[in-house]
Design a protein around this motif. Structure first.
Motif, PDB file in Angstrom:
ATOM      1  N   ASN A 921       0.834  -1.192   0.000  1.00 56.34           N
ATOM      2  CA  ASN A 921       0.000   0.000   0.000  1.00 56.34           C
ATOM      3  C   ASN A 921       0.871   1.244   0.000  1.00 56.34           C
ATOM      4  O   ASN A 921       1.942   1.282   0.600  1.00 56.34           O
ATOM      5  CB  ASN A 921      -0.917   0.026   1.216  1.00 56.34           C
ATOM      6  CG  ASN A 921      -1.946  -1.092   1.156  1.00 56.34           C
ATOM      7  OD1 ASN A 921      -2.357  -1.520   0.072  1.00 56.34           O
ATOM      8  ND2 ASN A 921      -2.368  -1.563   2.328  1.00 56.34           N
ATOM      9  N   ALA A 922       0.366   2.271  -0.673  1.00 57.37           N
ATOM     10  CA  ALA A 922       1.160   3.498  -0.813  1.00 57.37           C
ATOM     11  C   ALA A 922       1.536   4.093   0.532  1.00 57.37           C
ATOM     12  O   ALA A 922       2.654   4.595   0.721  1.00 57.37           O
ATOM     13  CB  ALA A 922       0.380   4.514  -1.647  1.00 57.37           C
ATOM     14  N   ASP A 923       0.632   4.068   1.504  1.00 59.25           N
ATOM     15  CA  ASP A 923       0.932   4.695   2.802  1.00 59.25           C
ATOM     16  C   ASP A 923       1.881   3.852   3.654  1.00 59.25           C
ATOM     17  O   ASP A 923       2.294   4.275   4.730  1.00 59.25           O
ATOM     18  CB  ASP A 923      -0.358   4.993   3.571  1.00 59.25           C
ATOM     19  CG  ASP A 923      -1.204   3.751   3.794  1.00 59.25           C
ATOM     20  OD1 ASP A 923      -0.781   2.653   3.353  1.00 59.25           O
ATOM     21  OD2 ASP A 923      -2.288   3.878   4.398  1.00 59.25           O
ATOM     22  N   GLU A 924       2.227   2.650   3.138  1.00 57.24           N
ATOM     23  CA  GLU A 924       3.176   1.804   3.859  1.00 57.24           C
ATOM     24  C   GLU A 924       4.596   1.921   3.315  1.00 57.24           C
ATOM     25  O   GLU A 924       5.541   1.385   3.903  1.00 57.24           O
ATOM     26  CB  GLU A 924       2.734   0.330   3.779  1.00 57.24           C
ATOM     27  CG  GLU A 924       1.405   0.043   4.465  1.00 57.24           C
ATOM     28  CD  GLU A 924       0.946  -1.388   4.238  1.00 57.24           C
ATOM     29  OE1 GLU A 924       1.605  -2.097   3.421  1.00 57.24           O
ATOM     30  OE2 GLU A 924      -0.053  -1.801   4.834  1.00 57.24           O
ATOM     31  N   LEU A 925       4.735   2.598   2.194  1.00 56.96           N
ATOM     32  CA  LEU A 925       6.047   2.656   1.554  1.00 56.96           C
ATOM     33  C   LEU A 925       7.005   3.538   2.346  1.00 56.96           C
ATOM     34  O   LEU A 925       6.644   4.626   2.804  1.00 56.96           O
ATOM     35  CB  LEU A 925       5.919   3.202   0.128  1.00 56.96           C
ATOM     36  CG  LEU A 925       5.103   2.367  -0.859  1.00 56.96           C
ATOM     37  CD1 LEU A 925       5.139   3.013  -2.255  1.00 56.96           C
ATOM     38  CD2 LEU A 925       5.615   0.935  -0.937  1.00 56.96           C
ATOM     39  N   THR A 926       8.215   3.054   2.486  1.00 52.70           N
ATOM     40  CA  THR A 926       9.294   3.840   3.093  1.00 52.70           C
ATOM     41  C   THR A 926      10.475   3.843   2.139  1.00 52.70           C
ATOM     42  O   THR A 926      10.612   2.948   1.286  1.00 52.70           O
ATOM     43  CB  THR A 926       9.725   3.246   4.437  1.00 52.70           C
ATOM     44  OG1 THR A 926      10.154   1.890   4.248  1.00 52.70           O
ATOM     45  CG2 THR A 926       8.592   3.296   5.449  1.00 52.70           C
ATOM     46  N   PHE A 927      11.362   4.852   2.294  1.00 52.59           N
ATOM     47  CA  PHE A 927      12.456   5.035   1.345  1.00 52.59           C
ATOM     48  C   PHE A 927      13.787   5.220   2.062  1.00 52.59           C
ATOM     49  O   PHE A 927      14.608   6.045   1.662  1.00 52.59           O
ATOM     50  CB  PHE A 927      12.154   6.246   0.433  1.00 52.59           C
ATOM     51  CG  PHE A 927      10.888   6.108  -0.367  1.00 52.59           C
ATOM     52  CD1 PHE A 927      10.873   5.413  -1.563  1.00 52.59           C
ATOM     53  CD2 PHE A 927       9.697   6.651   0.104  1.00 52.59           C
ATOM     54  CE1 PHE A 927       9.703   5.281  -2.289  1.00 52.59           C
ATOM     55  CE2 PHE A 927       8.524   6.519  -0.623  1.00 52.59           C
ATOM     56  CZ  PHE A 927       8.519   5.831  -1.832  1.00 52.59           C
ATOM     57  N   ASP A 928      14.013   4.417   3.107  1.00 48.00           N
ATOM     58  CA  ASP A 928      15.255   4.578   3.875  1.00 48.00           C
ATOM     59  C   ASP A 928      16.485   4.271   3.015  1.00 48.00           C
ATOM     60  O   ASP A 928      17.526   4.935   3.147  1.00 48.00           O
ATOM     61  CB  ASP A 928      15.239   3.651   5.095  1.00 48.00           C
ATOM     62  CG  ASP A 928      14.173   4.070   6.105  1.00 48.00           C
ATOM     63  OD1 ASP A 928      13.699   5.228   6.012  1.00 48.00           O
ATOM     64  OD2 ASP A 928      13.799   3.236   6.964  1.00 48.00           O
TER      65      ASP A 928
END
Length: 942
Positions: A921-928
């Motif tokens: 889901n888009a709101d679960e995406l992270t970009f560490d």
């Protein structure tokens, strides 16, 4: 030869195919009869006479009448004594009258619950109704002591004889009960119950011999193990024919051993044809527990019977006989301490003595010479022939070993050349020239270039009583192992083991063998074979001239004094091409520039050469030629074996060796080619024009074979080329349909491989077939997770189809921490962020949502921190400028990541293409991961 006075001797004959060619067959009858009479005069009189099947060609009455009246009965009369009571025969597949009961069901008869092959009255009745009538003519003309046994309830025969005071047991079985067509292999059985009863009937006879027609590996797979166990438990000699060549090997079954012995064919071809007619003499010394075998073939050039020196392994050879231990019961405990003289070379390796090789230094028969001039891969018998000149490189190779007798460390000499420059011939000639007349030297040769060099297998072979020359062609893949072996030689072998190597120069470099530290451990020499000088050209032309116009070919059309110069100049022209200058020159001057006729004749011959597993050598060459003609030089053995349906273990013997002998193909340690690129081009032309071959279909079959071989555990070198290069090659050539068909065939073999699916979609996208590209990507099995490249390609395809929301979500996912792949690298981040800038721009134009405008500015800020090429830098500058003109603020790096996430979530809300089940889901995406890359890149740019 065994010297005991109470030995058992026999003559083993097989495969006469009477009716195939009456005149030539009768001549061969005469030659065999004369040979037997000559052996008798020399004191070798057989006690037993065996015929192992295919007496006739079509199982017809007149064929058997000719066999017995014109040959077998005169042969018995010539041998004399009681040989008529010691003659035994069994039928083969050509002894079946196929017009009778052609629709027999092999499966029904061979079922476990079937009674057809039981040694009972019921079994005899069942066989009498369906099977026995197919052998009626054979049975009516069986003039042996076992006549009628096959039609009885026993379904086989078992005889005990006393010869020279020894009990001999003879069993005859019918392996052809179920023969019906050209697809017999692995469909046959003699009937395990019939065999078992017959073996029990000969009990503890001191010598037990079983006659059958087919080799055991032609029997049904579900029965092979049980039958091998019976043969092993009874420690028999299994005498058979069918494959038209002499061959033997110890085989294990049921924890014990038996010896399979194959005779050559009594008649399979007229004189001058490429097939050999042969026979096999045998002798057993039961007190010593030893058997000696001597294969002979009819040499049409010499008009004489000569020993068939290539039939059995040199390890067992003593003079003109090959010695084997009789099968015997294995002791419960065995002392496994190796005895050097009993150690067998590893598979694909062989040991040679000087005097055994010197016998090849005789003129070649015309057919063999012409095949070599046309490019046949040389073996010892060709390379050492007095008909083949020694080029100057041979002397240089020998000179490098001049002080080998006094060396204190290994000498290694490497011959480098382009493909088809003649290095194999030079290698064999130099090896023999060096050890010639030196009885204290042995050559250990790797005969099959695909076999590894395993130190623990090779070291025990190196008897310290001899000096050794290791002979290794196509040596790039085993260079590291060879150097390690030479470093690990025991003290007593220091200076006694040397190596002569050959390799294609490009393979030697690309494999890394050239970078090894040879000189720290060995005395290393390197020689190169390039082109053709005048002296070599003169000697080659002289060799051709000795075979008249056929030897000279098209060269006969020009004056004699210009022959050598023409060959030399052609070699110089060929040197400008990528293919071998030497062989290319030979082809051109002997066959002319147009090789169409040469290719046509070659394919015609190979179309009659069947492969045991099915198909013909023409099928094999077709696969090889289409790859070589396209410059796709990565066809390996596992792939060809799978495409042909040939067991990989038999590919070398059944396919590659005969293709080499026919001047059709050659191999490196890993790749198979035709003998020259121009031959490949001509072969493909003939296949298409004369045979109507769908060449494109061959590439599809090879692609499927490559992936199937890999999926079944075979090592397929350059696997990525099969997945991507073949189809990409044809797309670049404008052959779109073929490119798609090859790619789809590969994908069908591994539908869950996201890399393959990515490539197929990319091909469609490059061809502007966007709907097809998207379809392929969306069809990734739901349980399979792609990698970053897959989701990026999917995003681009959706974007080019106008599905910008889906594209934004997919690109974002490809850059996120949730994507199941390695950390984002600079290249992936650059492409992904540039793509997002395009997508967010399109979404802003469509929805006028500031979140998309600001997200576009964010990716521009993030992207400009990376290492960029001019094109990517231009993209990010454009994104920044257009976003700024639309009123987007310029964020710092931390703010940019927040704006990126806001833009992705806004896209998800606008989605009309449901891909939510395929990504997070888009709101679960992270970009560490991306965050870490950007921070490092930003610091590096300061």
């Amino acid at each position: 030869m065994v010297t005991g006075t109470r030995t058992i001797r026999w003559l083993h004959l097989s495969d006469f195919h009477v009716g195939k060619d009456d005149y030539a067959t009768r001549k061969m009858f005469d030659y065999i009869l004369a040979h037997v009479k000559k052996r008798q005069q020399e004191g070798f009189i057989p006690d037993l006479l065996f015929f192992t099947g295919d007496l006739a060609n079509k199982g017809l009455r007149h064929e058997y009448e000719m066999f017995w009246e014109d040959f077998a009965l005169p042969l018995q009369e010539a041998i004399g004594g009681e040989i008529d009571q010691r003659t035994f025969a069994i039928p083969g597949n050509h002894d079946v009258d196929r017009a009778k009961h052609p629709a027999i069901s092999r499966e029904d008869i061979a079922r476990a619950d079937s009674h057809y092959l039981d040694p009972t009255e019921e079994g005899a009745r069942l066989r009498g109704d369906m099977l026995v009538p197919r052998f009626a003519s054979y049975l009516d003309h069986d003039y042996t002591p076992a006549a009628g046994a096959l039609a009885s309830s026993d379904g086989a025969f078992a005889h005990r004889l006393t010869i020279h005071g020894h009990e001999i047991g003879i069993v005859g079985i019918n392996t052809a009960w179920l023969s019906k067509d050209d697809k017999d292999e692995r469909q046959l059985t003699p009937g395990k119950p019939l065999l078992e009863k017959a073996l029990n009937a000969i009990g503890d006879a001191k010598l037990r011999m079983v006659l059958g027609h087919h080799p055991i590996d032609w029997l049904r797979v579900d029965q092979q193990k049980a039958i091998k166990s019976l043969l092993g438990q009874h420690q028999v000699l299994y005498l058979h024919g069918h494959l038209h060549g002499a061959w033997t090997e110890p085989t294990y079954g049921g924890g014990q051993s038996y010896l399979a012995i194959q005779s050559g064919a009594g008649f399979q071809a007229r004189e001058g044809e490429k097939w050999r007619n042969g026979l096999l003499w045998g002798e057993a010394d039961l007190d010593k527990g030893e058997i000696c075998l001597q294969p002979w073939h009819w040499n049409s050039g010499q008009q004489a019977w000569t020993p068939d020196t290539d039939a059995f392994h040199e390890h067992h050879r003593q003079g003109d006989w090959w010695h084997y231990q009789l099968p015997r019961t294995q002791p419960a405990k065995t002392n496994y301490a190796p005895k050097v003289q009993d150690i067998q070379p590893p598979k694909g390796w062989a040991v040679y003595k000087s005097d055994a090789l010197t016998q090849h230094c005789v003129p070649l028969e015309t057919d063999a010479a012409l095949r070599f001039f046309d490019g046949a891969v040389p073996d010892w018998s060709i390379a050492l022939s007095s008909s083949i000149p020694r080029r100057q490189i041979v002397g240089r190779l020998v000179e490098s070993f001049r002080h080998a007798e006094n060396a204190n460390r290994p000498i290694v000499t490497l011959l480098l050349a382009a493909g088809c420059e003649g290095k194999t011939t030079a290698l064999l000639q130099a090896a023999h020239a060096f050890v010639m007349d030196q009885q204290n030297w042995r050559i250990l040769q790797r005969r099959d270039e695909s076999q590894p060099l395993v130190e623990k297998d090779i070291l025990p072979m190196l008897d310290k009583g001899y000096r050794w020359l290791l002979l290794l062609d196509e040596s790039d893949r085993i260079a590291t192992e060879l150097l390690a072996l030479l470093k690990h030689l025991p003290h007593e072998l220091h200076g006694r083991v040397h190596a002569l190597l050959a390799c294609r120069d490009s393979d030697w470099r690309s494999s890394g063998a050239d970078a090894l530290d040879w000189r720290s451990s060995v005395e290393f020499h390197k020689e190169s074979l390039i082109g053709l000088d005048h002296e070599d050209a003169k000697s080659i032309v002289q060799a051709w001239q000795s075979y008249g116009e056929a030897g000279l070919g098209d060269l006969r059309r020009i004056p004699d004094d210009q022959h050598a110069q023409t060959l030399e100049m052609q070699a110089k022209d060929e040197a400008k091409t990528k293919s071998g200058a030497f062989f290319g020159a030979l082809l051109t001057v002997r066959n002319g520039p147009d090789l169409h006729k040469h290719a046509e004749l070659l394919l015609e011959r190979l179309g009659h050469r069947e492969i045991r597993s099915g198909g013909t050598l023409r099928d094999a060459l077709a696969y090889i030629a289409v790859m070589h003609a396209e410059g796709l030089e990565f066809l390996s053995r596992p792939v060809l074996a799978r495409a042909l349906g040939c067991p990989l273990a038999r590919l070398h013997r059944d396919v590659l060796v005969p293709l080499g002998q026919e001047a059709a193909a050659t191999t490196t340690s890993s790749v198979i080619f035709t003998r020259h690129r121009r031959i490949a081009d001509a072969l493909v032309s003939v296949l298409e024009q004369e045979y109507g071959e769908d060449v494109g279909q061959l590439f599809i079959q090879l692609g499927e074979a490559a992936i199937t071989a890999f999926n079944n555990g075979d090592h397929v070198s350059q696997l990525s080329d099969w997945r991507f290069e073949v189809s990409g090659h044809f797309l670049k050539k404008g052959q779109q349909e073929l490119a798609f068909n090859v790619a789809q065939a590969v994908l069908a073999c591994e539908p869950a491989n996201p890399l393959t699916r990515t490539h197929v979609a990319n091909l469609y996208r490059k061809a502007k077939l966007l709907d097809q590209a998207v379809r392929v990507l969306r069809e990734l099995p739901i349980q399979t997770r792609g990698e970053r490249g897959f989701y990026h390609e999917w995003a681009v395809a959706e974007g080019e189809c106008g599905n910008h929301v889906a594209s934004a979500m997919l690109v974002s996912y490809s850059l996120s921490d949730q994507c199941p792949a390695a950390l984002v690298d600079n290249d992936r981040a650059k492409k992904g962020l540039a793509g997002l800038g395009v997508v967010f721009g399109a979404l802003y134009d469509a929805y006028n949502n500031p979140a998309f405008r600001d997200a576009r500015m964010a990716v521009a800020i993030l992207g400009q921190t990376l290492r960029l090429d001019p094109m990517s830098e231009g993209y990010f500058q454009k994104h920044a400028q257009e976003s700024a003109s639309q009123g987007a603020p310029q964020p710092d790096l931390e703010q940019a990541f927040k704006l990126l996430r806001v833009g992705v979530i806004a896209a998800a809300v606008s989605s009309v293409v449901d891909i939510s089940t395929r990504i997070a889901n888009a709101d679960e995406l992270t970009f560490d991961g991306l965050h870490q890359l950007v921070r490092h890149s930003s610091r590096a740019r300061r």
